[in-house]
Enzyme design. Structure first.
Site, PDB file in Angstrom:
ATOM      1  N   ASP A  83       0.833  -1.191   0.000  1.00 41.08           N
ATOM      2  CA  ASP A  83       0.000   0.000   0.000  1.00 41.08           C
ATOM      3  C   ASP A  83       0.873   1.248   0.000  1.00 41.08           C
ATOM      4  O   ASP A  83       1.965   1.259   0.579  1.00 41.08           O
ATOM      5  CB  ASP A  83      -0.911   0.021   1.232  1.00 41.08           C
ATOM      6  CG  ASP A  83      -0.134   0.077   2.540  1.00 41.08           C
ATOM      7  OD1 ASP A  83       0.062   1.176   3.077  1.00 41.08           O
ATOM      8  OD2 ASP A  83       0.297  -0.987   3.028  1.00 41.08           O
ATOM      9  N   SER A  84       0.406   2.294  -0.697  1.00 37.01           N
ATOM     10  CA  SER A  84       1.072   3.589  -0.742  1.00 37.01           C
ATOM     11  C   SER A  84       2.520   3.431  -1.208  1.00 37.01           C
ATOM     12  O   SER A  84       2.765   2.946  -2.311  1.00 37.01           O
ATOM     13  CB  SER A  84       0.988   4.262   0.631  1.00 37.01           C
ATOM     14  OG  SER A  84       1.377   5.616   0.571  1.00 37.01           O
ATOM     15  N   ALA A  85       3.486   3.811  -0.366  1.00 35.63           N
ATOM     16  CA  ALA A  85       4.891   3.644  -0.738  1.00 35.63           C
ATOM     17  C   ALA A  85       5.218   2.177  -0.991  1.00 35.63           C
ATOM     18  O   ALA A  85       6.009   1.848  -1.881  1.00 35.63           O
ATOM     19  CB  ALA A  85       5.789   4.207   0.354  1.00 35.63           C
ATOM     20  N   HIS A 129      -7.061   7.677   0.956  1.00 29.26           N
ATOM     21  CA  HIS A 129      -5.816   6.951   0.724  1.00 29.26           C
ATOM     22  C   HIS A 129      -5.788   5.665   1.547  1.00 29.26           C
ATOM     23  O   HIS A 129      -6.095   5.664   2.737  1.00 29.26           O
ATOM     24  CB  HIS A 129      -4.647   7.861   1.115  1.00 29.26           C
ATOM     25  CG  HIS A 129      -3.301   7.327   0.741  1.00 29.26           C
ATOM     26  ND1 HIS A 129      -2.960   7.001  -0.546  1.00 29.26           N
ATOM     27  CD2 HIS A 129      -2.199   7.065   1.500  1.00 29.26           C
ATOM     28  CE1 HIS A 129      -1.708   6.572  -0.575  1.00 29.26           C
ATOM     29  NE2 HIS A 129      -1.235   6.595   0.656  1.00 29.26           N
TER      30      HIS A 129
END
Length: 866
Positions: free
Chosen positions: A249-251, A559
């Protein structure tokens, strides 16, 4: 006050109360206005959780990087019904990953872009902390490869009992590349392991800014190699890549994607598939949603900033300002914008910028301030303006315009005016000879960071003098391994399942990413990237096969929607991710070639239903869907109606003026708020530098000798024994802090620093405890230093000092009342409440349908809730 359970509670409590009040007020108004439009925040649990997470992230920005890292990297025990086994990915696997990255970059880019091949291989721990995770109820006690002559630990037996689980998920956690850990994400990963009826493997990769790019990339690559090519003493057998699915997830999602491109480029085996949850793929923030979705996301409006500390920011007191007018044609060399003295020439005199009329009467504005940059004029600077570069092309219509049926209007803004995509690689074609005669002008109408793309084509580009992201230097942000949206091609990858929230600031780049992977020819990279990377030029031609992509955008979600596990949207996402993971790891290659997604397998027939929203071009197939707040799927709108897909390649991966000033506004506020703290940080750094010099001097006096040095180069070792334990030279530890003389690491990298407490801990460990292969001797610690270490909470008399909290987990007592565990308890409580409510709603709807005689519909309702 540092980030702690107490400070978080104090900070979040007013948010909880305020949200409860505003939620009731908003719901009352909707009832009064008879507004029947459903929103995700209509659910009080999601509304509260959304604002709690947003408030916590904001709290993190008001504290130091180290404080946030320590809180989120604190070890929290796993629940008793799960099997969680800690392991350490060894240095051997780390070296394998380093060899792959060294091969990918090549000697020239290692020196020019990365700053060397050694500094990013320096680490404090003897490997990477990792965990195996599975449900205890899924385990079998015996394993086929038990060696009767070997004695196994309980942890090894537990790992071997997972061998029968067919699907393996390699999960890479997010956190902006600089916070978060296997502890913050363990409960989510446990849920994945349960749903896939398999095992999960997750790693505590090194975090920026102490360990910036490409340190995290090396670590996640090492984790994958550890799975498929384990060392001889590993408890698990080699796992087939076809049984592994990446997830992040994300980074972490971006690291998964970057890892895939590196493996693809080097001809290494790819996993069966990858799940990318809100991947952060554009660190230049060049897409519109980064500005339009601020209110509906949990991300801070100005980006990730932090209270000044020893580690971050690089220069807490920025002389001359954070931004200045560009005063020379060539951009700054990589890794140099933030080094001491790099900005000393950014003055009014050296830039040859006389004061403006307004400044003559009201006093000059400081160089680099928002006021000063807005008053800049092209006529005073010996540098080409972007207008000249734009007009150089004679007003031609670019291929992107022709493709989308648009012409070119010279009166349009800078971001839309420049017909620069004549140089974009499209369908394997390079730049046409008649489109441009001076490739150097790309630097002006496709300015790479630290230069900024201006709205007004007559303005001289601005240039950043500060590092704006923790993960990489400003000059590195447009590198394809930092911002994978700038990969020349995302074709020839394994099947991708990509999820995004419609309300998140990264929405546009995620949507663009999905379409770019599924349509490599239609979404080329800008020519500046092709010019600067020889490998990218090759990839544009080499990897043209579309990647199978399943894209889902969730209504009302922010997010990383999977954080909010109790919502219907997240419940659907977890179920879909699990089905995807099982599908790609348990089906044959021939079957997956025709059915890369379980959704396709279930719905595609002679007449493809509209809900699949597929795009066919030869063998290419892409699923494009939206998911409402109840987890119901519908087709995504046509590509022509999606703003993100209308951007030209030339507009992507470039820092734009609006983004710059948004960041600058926040940075100036932080500078004012923490002015005294910044001064204190600079004094602390000088103290640590003095301690480092003393440590090195003492080590030399006591016999420290490096490879290639003669005994005559060091003083005679002091006679006498110390009570400290003697260390060891580790052959698999290739490099240490003394091996970086000819390298230029990023300014934040502690491998080459001597001015932070964590850098001193790394230095001491490499001298006295676990030395790299480049050391010939290990000196003994002075007795007086052993005594002093016993009274230092950051040191230890007989053990290596604690390493950076960006790498090593924090171990504390009273773990059951830690804030992360409390958050999981809150989420579990919300989840139980929502599950009960959902079950009641399902039962009520099913009963109503049964009364009307619609048995088929009632059955469908029951299945959809499962």
């Amino acid at each position: 006050m540092t980030v702690s359970t107490l400070s978080a509670a104090v900070h979040i409590t007013p948010t909880v109360i305020k949200t409860l009040y505003t939620h009731g007020k908003r719901k009352t108004k909707k009832l009064k206005d008879r507004d029947e439009q459903e929103e995700a925040t209509d659910d009080i649990f999601f509304d509260e959780a959304f604002h709690i997470v947003k408030s916590f992230i904001l709290l993190g920005t008001k504290n130091t990087v180290e404080s946030l890292q320590a809180f989120t990297n604190t070890h929290v025990p796993a629940p008793p019904w799960t099997a969680v086994t800690p392991v350490r990915v060894p240095l051997h696997s780390c070296n394998q990953a380093a060899d792959l990255l060294t091969q990918w970059f090549g000697p020239e880019d290692l020196k020019r872009v990365v700053g060397g091949e050694r500094w990013w291989q320096v680490r404090g721990l003897d490997g990477i902390d990792a965990e195996w995770i599975a449900e205890k109820s899924h385990l079998r006690p015996k394993s086929a490869h038990i060696d009767p002559g070997r004695k196994y630990s309980e942890e090894e037996k537990l790992v071997m009992s997972m061998e029968q689980l067919e699907t393996t998920m390699l999960y890479i956690h997010g956190g902006g590349y600089y916070w978060g850990s296997i502890n913050t994400h363990r409960y989510q990963i446990i849920k994945y392991a349960r749903k896939i009826r398999g095992r999960a493997f997750t790693v505590n990769y090194r975090k920026a800014p102490q360990y910036p790019w490409p340190c995290p990339l090396q670590d996640v690559l090492a984790a994958y190699l550890y799975l498929i090519q384990p060392p001889h003493d590993a408890a698990h057998k080699p796992i087939l890549p076809s049984k592994i699915v990446f997830a992040g997830d994300s980074a972490g999602g971006a690291l998964c994607l970057t890892m895939l491109t590196v493996l693809r480029d080097l001809g290494q085996p790819l996993p069966a598939g990858a799940v990318l949850i809100s991947p952060w793929v554009d660190l230049t923030h060049s897409f519109p949603s980064i500005h339009t979705n601020t209110a509906t996301d949990i991300m801070p409006s100005h980006g990730f900033m932090n209270k000044p500390s020893d580690s971050w920011p690089v220069d807490p007191i920025k002389e001359g300002g954070h931004v200045a007018r560009a005063h020379s044609d060539p951009p700054l060399k990589p890794c140099h914008a933030n080094t001491p003295g790099a900005d000393k020439n950014v003055t009014r005199d050296t830039a040859q910028v006389p004061p403006t009329d307004a400044e003559k009467h009201s006093g000059s504005a400081p160089v680099g301030s928002k006021q000063e940059t807005l008053n800049s004029s092209a006529s005073w600077v010996p540098l080409k303006s972007q207008e000249k570069a734009a007009l150089f092309h004679g007003g031609k219509c670019d291929p992107a315009d022709r493709r989308h049926g648009r012409g070119w209007d010279q009166n349009r803004s800078q971001s839309n005016a420049m017909p620069i995509d004549d140089l974009a690689v499209n369908n394997g074609r390079g730049p046409s000879s008649d489109s441009i005669s001076d490739l150097h002008d790309i630097d002006f109408w496709q300015p790479n960071p630290p230069k900024v793309l201006m709205k007004n084509t007559g303005d001289v580009p601005l240039e950043l003098r500060s590092q704006i992201q923790h993960y990489a230097t400003t000059e590195q942000l447009s590198h394809p391994l930092v911002s994978p949206i700038l990969q020349a091609s995302l074709g020839n990858l394994c099947p991708l399942y990509i999820l995004a929230g419609d309300g998140e600031v990264l929405r546009d780049e995620i949507i663009y990413l999905a379409h770019k992977a599924a349509n490599p020819a239609e979404y080329p990279v800008r020519e500046g990237v092709i010019r600067d990377g020889l490998r990218q030029k090759e990839n544009a031609h080499k990897f043209s096969t579309p990647t199978k992509v399943h894209l889902q955008v969730y209504d009302g979600m922010c997010h990383v929607l999977t954080v909010f596990t109790f919502t219907s949207s997240a419940d659907y996402a977890y179920h879909s991710i699990a089905e995807f993971a099982k599908h790609v790891t348990q089906r044959s290659a021939e079957h997956l070639d025709q059915n890369p997604s379980p959704v396709l397998q279930q719905t595609l027939g002679p007449d493809v239903p509209s809900c699949a929203m597929n795009d066919r071009s030869g063998d290419m197939l892409m699923i494009r869907e939206r998911v409402d707040i109840h987890g119901r799927v519908r087709p995504m709108e046509p590509k022509e109606d999606i703003t993100a897909l209308q951007l030209r390649p030339s507009e992507i991966g470039i820092i734009k003026e609006e983004t710059l000033f948004k960041w600058l506004e926040g940075q100036e506020e932080w500078d004012r708020r923490f002015k005294y703290r910044a001064t204190k940080v600079m004094k602390n750094r000088k103290k640590f530098e003095a301690k480092a010099k003393s440590m090195i001097k003492n080590a030399r006096q006591r016999g420290l000798l490096l490879a290639g040095e003669s005994d005559d180069l060091v003083e005679r070792p002091i006679v006498g024994r110390s009570s400290a334990a003697h260390g060891a030279i580790q052959e698999d530890r290739r490099w240490g802090p003394f091996d970086l003389v000819d390298e230029q690491p990023p300014p934040t990298a502690i491998a080459a620093r001597r001015d932070t407490r964590e850098a001193l801990a790394l230095l001491k460990k490499s001298i006295y405890h676990t030395a790299p292969a480049t050391h010939k001797t290990i000196p003994r610690v002075k007795t007086v230093d052993v005594v002093l270490a016993a009274f230092d909470p950051h040191d230890a008399p007989f053990r290596p000092p604690r390493q950076s909290v960006s790498e090593q987990q924090v171990r504390i007592g009273m773990q059951y009342i830690h804030g992360m565990r409390m958050w999981q308890s809150i989420v579990s409580y919300f989840g139980r409440k929502v599950a009960v409510k959902a079950a009641e709603d399902t039962r009520r709807v099913r009963d109503a349908l049964m009364e009307t005689g619609d048995k088929a519909a009632s059955t469908e309702v029951g299945h959809s809730r499962q």
